[in-house]
Enzyme design. Sequence first.
Site, PDB file in Angstrom:
ATOM      1  N   ALA A 106       0.837  -1.208   0.000  1.00  0.00           N
ATOM      2  CA  ALA A 106       0.000   0.000   0.000  1.00  0.00           C
ATOM      3  C   ALA A 106       0.872   1.258   0.000  1.00  0.00           C
ATOM      4  O   ALA A 106       1.951   1.264   0.582  1.00  0.00           O
ATOM      5  CB  ALA A 106      -0.917   0.005   1.218  1.00  0.00           C
ATOM      6  N   ASN A 143       1.559   2.329  -5.607  1.00  0.00           N
ATOM      7  CA  ASN A 143       2.300   2.897  -6.742  1.00  0.00           C
ATOM      8  C   ASN A 143       3.380   1.951  -7.246  1.00  0.00           C
ATOM      9  O   ASN A 143       3.495   1.699  -8.453  1.00  0.00           O
ATOM     10  CB  ASN A 143       2.926   4.239  -6.351  1.00  0.00           C
ATOM     11  N   ASP A 184       0.595  -9.699   7.044  1.00  0.00           N
ATOM     12  CA  ASP A 184       1.932  -9.192   7.335  1.00  0.00           C
ATOM     13  C   ASP A 184       2.934 -10.109   6.633  1.00  0.00           C
ATOM     14  O   ASP A 184       2.935 -11.324   6.869  1.00  0.00           O
ATOM     15  CB  ASP A 184       2.151  -9.193   8.842  1.00  0.00           C
ATOM     16  N   CYS A 212      12.627   5.888   1.966  1.00  0.00           N
ATOM     17  CA  CYS A 212      12.578   7.319   1.645  1.00  0.00           C
ATOM     18  C   CYS A 212      13.220   8.080   2.803  1.00  0.00           C
ATOM     19  O   CYS A 212      12.703   9.088   3.278  1.00  0.00           O
ATOM     20  CB  CYS A 212      11.145   7.790   1.373  1.00  0.00           C
TER      21      CYS A 212
END
Length: 469
Positions: A229, A232, A278, A355
């Site tokens: 999720a 993208n 998970d 990120c």
Amino acid sequence: MNFYFEAVAVLDKLDAKKGSIKGVLASVPEKNRKRTAALVIETLKYKQVLNEVIDAAQLLKQEKKLSSRNLALVLVHDLLLARGIQAGDGPIKQAVLRHRTRLNGEFQRLKIKRGAKTQEELAQTDDSRAASIPRYIRVNLTCWSLDEALKVFEAQGFEQGDPLSSKKAFKIDDHIPDLLAFHPSVKFTEDPLYLSGKIILQDKASCFPAHVLCPPSNDRAQVIDATAAPGNKTSHLSAIMQNKGKLFAFERDRKRFTTLKNMLARAHCSNVEAVNLDFLTVSPEDSKFAGVTHILLDPSCSGSGIVNRMDHLLDNEEEGDGNYERLNKLAAFQLKMIRHAMKFPSVKRIAYSTCSIHAIENEHVVGQALKTEEAVVGHFKLAHREEVLPNWHRRGIAEEMNGEVDNASRLVRCSPGEDGTNGFFVSLFIRAGAEGESEGQSKLKRKSDDEATRHRPAKKKKKQSTATT
């Protein structure tokens, strides 16, 4: 009051650092998301000012019905900065309205103190680095071709050029063949192309993991996206695979799982099996995943590299031991994910990305992973630079890899605002003997590169100078 309680729940999660603004808002039911997002973002923009006003008016001390500061923040925001509190009369609303005069007086005093002529001047400004990051859209190759997309944008009046110089300029990216860059101010969220799934709004650096993982595009292909999720990267993997084979997309959170399924449906990803589990609970010995050869890992991280979202409004960078402890916990989880992925018997390639700009989540995690039993027994190493965006200039930090210059060169880093992207980190683990690019990805890249080349503006020949030096 339910609308306000929903906004408070989002703010509470952000305070607890349970995700980025975009990620937490994605868990809000879609019918309420737009309104809730607007209130949360505007409240965060004025949070410092609102806190000062609330404290000066002693609102929380005098009104015990206001159970939390975040509840006071959203209500006072609407009282002072919007059209008033949008809720029926009740004890909580009246608790704020009783102090309307005092709150407004403190707000006006604060404006004078700060020399603000308008309330907008009191808002927290955007991260200046975001202005140097184009608006990226990925052409969804499961729906149409890059060639077709270019014709549509040119018919809309866009011309190929420097996307930072003009709102009507765009360019084909130099590293991701199906990615286009536009001016940062260009919006696509209401565009029919976006709503129909023909284009995906995705930062350039976020496209690197799927591109580097390089999954095959044949009916036998089996791939895992371990933390899928909002979808993208999953949709990018699906496009690279040309909707062939099987792509397992794991997401443990139920609300984010719903978001994932909606995104994949819009992106026309027919080879994806979304799984509400998970990834760490999935047994590598499960026969269902015996043929998985490629795994993408983009686990939870600090998000410290994100600058062109709204997360500059959050106080993410704590000082001292608190932040260090949090980063260590994240790094331990990230390492656990890599070790688990390495246990899958047929896996050949594992892309690990964050990120984050912190070495503790990047080079340190990779360095530790290479020394684990799973890596040694499984014969995993870092892929050579030639397989990991060879033309990308910014690589890993050798000092953070114990001076291992060669291994550092095999890693990819993006510096927020300096590289035309958000901050990002990408690595690729490969099992010995699994070097080389998959045939399916090679064909797809060649096709995309050919289309891109046909539409790149011809470079003007420079006039030869007659001056001597």
